[in-house]
Design a protein around this motif. Structure first.
Motif, PDB file in Angstrom:
ATOM      1  N   HIS A   1       6.099 -11.587 -28.455  1.00 30.28           N
ATOM      2  CA  HIS A   1       6.502 -12.231 -27.196  1.00 30.28           C
ATOM      3  C   HIS A   1       5.827 -13.582 -27.028  1.00 30.28           C
ATOM      4  O   HIS A   1       6.386 -14.478 -26.417  1.00 30.28           O
ATOM      5  N   LYS A   2       4.584 -13.679 -27.519  1.00 30.44           N
ATOM      6  CA  LYS A   2       3.801 -14.919 -27.356  1.00 30.44           C
ATOM      7  C   LYS A   2       3.105 -15.231 -28.673  1.00 30.44           C
ATOM      8  O   LYS A   2       2.352 -14.394 -29.192  1.00 30.44           O
ATOM      9  N   ALA A   3       3.321 -16.424 -29.176  1.00 33.02           N
ATOM     10  CA  ALA A   3       2.623 -16.825 -30.412  1.00 33.02           C
ATOM     11  C   ALA A   3       1.221 -17.317 -30.074  1.00 33.02           C
ATOM     12  O   ALA A   3       0.914 -17.616 -28.912  1.00 33.02           O
ATOM     13  N   TYR A   4       0.368 -17.353 -31.074  1.00 31.46           N
ATOM     14  CA  TYR A   4      -0.971 -17.928 -30.902  1.00 31.46           C
ATOM     15  C   TYR A   4      -1.395 -18.564 -32.221  1.00 31.46           C
ATOM     16  O   TYR A   4      -0.915 -18.162 -33.295  1.00 31.46           O
ATOM     17  N   PRO A   5      -2.289 -19.567 -32.160  1.00 28.77           N
ATOM     18  CA  PRO A   5      -2.695 -20.252 -33.391  1.00 28.77           C
ATOM     19  C   PRO A   5      -3.347 -19.261 -34.357  1.00 28.77           C
ATOM     20  O   PRO A   5      -4.119 -18.402 -33.936  1.00 28.77           O
ATOM     21  N   GLY A   6      -3.003 -19.379 -35.607  1.00 30.77           N
ATOM     22  CA  GLY A   6      -3.553 -18.474 -36.613  1.00 30.77           C
ATOM     23  C   GLY A   6      -2.727 -17.202 -36.765  1.00 30.77           C
ATOM     24  O   GLY A   6      -3.016 -16.358 -37.610  1.00 30.77           O
ATOM     25  N   GLY A   7      -1.698 -17.073 -35.926  1.00 31.33           N
ATOM     26  CA  GLY A   7      -0.884 -15.854 -35.984  1.00 31.33           C
ATOM     27  C   GLY A   7       0.580 -16.157 -36.239  1.00 31.33           C
ATOM     28  O   GLY A   7       1.428 -15.275 -36.084  1.00 31.33           O
TER      29      GLY A   7
ATOM     30  N   GLY B   1       5.751 -14.279 -35.921  1.00 31.90           N
ATOM     31  CA  GLY B   1       7.148 -14.438 -36.329  1.00 31.90           C
ATOM     32  C   GLY B   1       7.733 -13.125 -36.824  1.00 31.90           C
ATOM     33  O   GLY B   1       8.882 -12.785 -36.524  1.00 31.90           O
ATOM     34  N   SER B   2       6.929 -12.378 -37.565  1.00 27.51           N
ATOM     35  CA  SER B   2       7.432 -11.100 -38.104  1.00 27.51           C
ATOM     36  C   SER B   2       7.696 -10.120 -36.965  1.00 27.51           C
ATOM     37  O   SER B   2       8.631  -9.323 -37.025  1.00 27.51           O
TER      38      SER B   2
ATOM     39  N   THR C   1      -5.662  -3.334 -19.615  1.00 25.51           N
ATOM     40  CA  THR C   1      -5.861  -3.968 -18.302  1.00 25.51           C
ATOM     41  C   THR C   1      -6.676  -5.251 -18.465  1.00 25.51           C
ATOM     42  O   THR C   1      -6.519  -6.193 -17.694  1.00 25.51           O
ATOM     43  N   ASP C   2      -7.527  -5.275 -19.479  1.00 30.10           N
ATOM     44  CA  ASP C   2      -8.371  -6.448 -19.723  1.00 30.10           C
ATOM     45  C   ASP C   2      -7.646  -7.580 -20.460  1.00 30.10           C
ATOM     46  O   ASP C   2      -8.290  -8.564 -20.847  1.00 30.10           O
ATOM     47  N   GLN C   3      -6.359  -7.434 -20.729  1.00 32.69           N
ATOM     48  CA  GLN C   3      -5.640  -8.497 -21.449  1.00 32.69           C
ATOM     49  C   GLN C   3      -4.344  -8.856 -20.717  1.00 32.69           C
ATOM     50  O   GLN C   3      -3.490  -8.003 -20.492  1.00 32.69           O
ATOM     51  N   ALA C   4      -4.208 -10.153 -20.373  1.00 30.14           N
ATOM     52  CA  ALA C   4      -2.985 -10.592 -19.688  1.00 30.14           C
ATOM     53  C   ALA C   4      -2.060 -11.366 -20.619  1.00 30.14           C
ATOM     54  O   ALA C   4      -0.877 -11.525 -20.332  1.00 30.14           O
ATOM     55  N   SER C   5      -2.589 -11.861 -21.734  1.00 34.33           N
ATOM     56  CA  SER C   5      -1.792 -12.574 -22.736  1.00 34.33           C
ATOM     57  C   SER C   5      -2.700 -12.728 -23.955  1.00 34.33           C
ATOM     58  O   SER C   5      -3.900 -12.434 -23.873  1.00 34.33           O
ATOM     59  N   PRO C   6      -2.183 -13.223 -25.071  1.00 34.14           N
ATOM     60  CA  PRO C   6      -3.090 -13.440 -26.215  1.00 34.14           C
ATOM     61  C   PRO C   6      -4.234 -14.382 -25.861  1.00 34.14           C
ATOM     62  O   PRO C   6      -5.274 -14.385 -26.515  1.00 34.14           O
ATOM     63  N   PHE C   7      -4.049 -15.185 -24.801  1.00 38.21           N
ATOM     64  CA  PHE C   7      -5.063 -16.189 -24.435  1.00 38.21           C
ATOM     65  C   PHE C   7      -5.910 -15.772 -23.236  1.00 38.21           C
ATOM     66  O   PHE C   7      -6.839 -16.479 -22.867  1.00 38.21           O
ATOM     67  N   HIS C   8      -5.573 -14.693 -22.593  1.00 37.61           N
ATOM     68  CA  HIS C   8      -6.281 -14.283 -21.385  1.00 37.61           C
ATOM     69  C   HIS C   8      -6.824 -12.871 -21.590  1.00 37.61           C
ATOM     70  O   HIS C   8      -6.091 -11.891 -21.416  1.00 37.61           O
ATOM     71  N   VAL C   9      -8.106 -12.819 -21.974  1.00 39.72           N
ATOM     72  CA  VAL C   9      -8.762 -11.536 -22.191  1.00 39.72           C
ATOM     73  C   VAL C   9     -10.043 -11.539 -21.359  1.00 39.72           C
ATOM     74  O   VAL C   9     -10.860 -12.457 -21.477  1.00 39.72           O
ATOM     75  N   HIS C  10     -10.177 -10.532 -20.508  1.00 38.27           N
ATOM     76  CA  HIS C  10     -11.400 -10.442 -19.707  1.00 38.27           C
ATOM     77  C   HIS C  10     -12.482  -9.758 -20.544  1.00 38.27           C
ATOM     78  O   HIS C  10     -12.288  -8.658 -21.053  1.00 38.27           O
TER      79      HIS C  10
END
Ligand code: NDP
Ligand code: 8X3
Length: 246
Positions: free
Chosen positions: A136-142, A147-148, A233-242
């Motif tokens: 759903h959401k790409a991130y650098p290094g992934g 894509g897969s 619950t601690d993760q809202a996106s690949p970039f938002h982790v509490h």
């Protein structure tokens, strides 16, 4: 009534947890993975066989053996998959890219095409695909891993359209961070780096994802859960982790 449930990549993590969950419901299991020695003992009377989803002959032998042991397949859990490395595209290697695409996309297709015709013919069956938030959401290094996993979305959509009217169901279960051997594989066996991924936050465990799979497969025949996005619950996106202290 007991179902015949086939699970790829049942030697570890989410696949293993799915096997334990379905076994607890009294279903008949067929379990495959390359490390076949790890499959023994997960569930009594399971058909356990070496399976490399990237090898067409291995897939054919596995599916044939499963049907021979337990009869027609009711539920296929396409779980086998991996990420290899966190290199950016500019620094990546064809070897790791091929491994991810061959396993996560082509392998999944190979297993599915062996199983789906029987389901269409019987007008009954459920294909579950383990996708990812990475689809759903790409991130650098992934990029290639993401894509897969993204590729699985149109594959599932098309399958739903192609099987419309046959009673066959297609569900994608897409988790966020789950603590399994996933990061150890991604970091090529570097345990401290793998542990760092989950540092100070509470990830999902494999059983949390298995519960979603079992729930989807347990709906009445007229109900299809299209996509389940399940996050810690601690993760809202690949970039938002509490994380503790953050
Ligand atoms: P694990 O590494 O714990 O398990 C991966 C499983 O896939 C293993 O059983 C492995 O078995 C199997 N596998 C890998 N390659 C092949 C192959 N060529 N043929 C057959 N089996 C194979 O990780 P997870 O349980 O976390 O991963 C399961 C799925 O969940 C994957 O598709 C992954 O992308 C997805 N996922 C994981 C998340 C996470 O954070 N952990 C989040 C979102 C999705 P063996 O090596 O014995 O062949
Ligand atoms: C695995 C989850 O966020 O590491 O699919 O890509 S993530």
């Amino acid at each position: 009534m007991s179902r015949h449930v086939v699970i790829t990549g049942a030697s570890s993590g989410i696949g293993r947890a799915c096997a334990e969950a379905f076994a607890g419901l009294g279903d008949r299991l067929s379990l495959g993975a390359r490390r076949a020695d790890r499959l023994a003992g997960i569930a009594s009377d399971a058909f356990c066989s070496q399976l490399d989803v990237t090898a067409a002959d291995s897939v054919a032998a596995f599916v044939d053996g499963a049907v021979e042991r337990h009869g027609p397949i009711d539920v296929l859990v396409n779980n086998a998959g991996l990420a290899r490395g966190v290199e950016k595209i500019a620094e990546g290697t064809g070897e790791a890219w091929r491994e991810m695409i061959e396993t996560n996309v082509l392998g999944l297709l190979e297993v599915t095409r062996r199983v789906l015709p029987q389901m269409i013919e019987r007008k009954h069956g459920h294909v579950v695909v383990i996708g990812s938030i990475a689809g759903h959401k790409a991130y650098p290094g992934g990029g290639v891993y993401c894509g897969s996993k993204r590729a699985l979305q149109p594959i599932c959509e098309a399958m739903r359209m192609e099987t419309l009217g046959t009673g066959v169901r297609v569900t994608s279960v897409d988790p966020g961070m789950v603590e399994t051997e996933f990061s150890l594989v991604r970091f090529r066996g570097d345990q401290p780096k793998a542990d760092q991924v989950y540092d100070g936050m509470r990830p999902l465990v494999a059983a949390d994802v298995a519960e979603c799979v079992v729930f989807a497969a347990g709906r009445p025949a007229h109900v299809n859960l299209d996509t389940i996005l399940v996050m810690p619950t601690d993760q809202a996106s690949p970039f938002h982790v509490h994380r503790d202290g953050s």
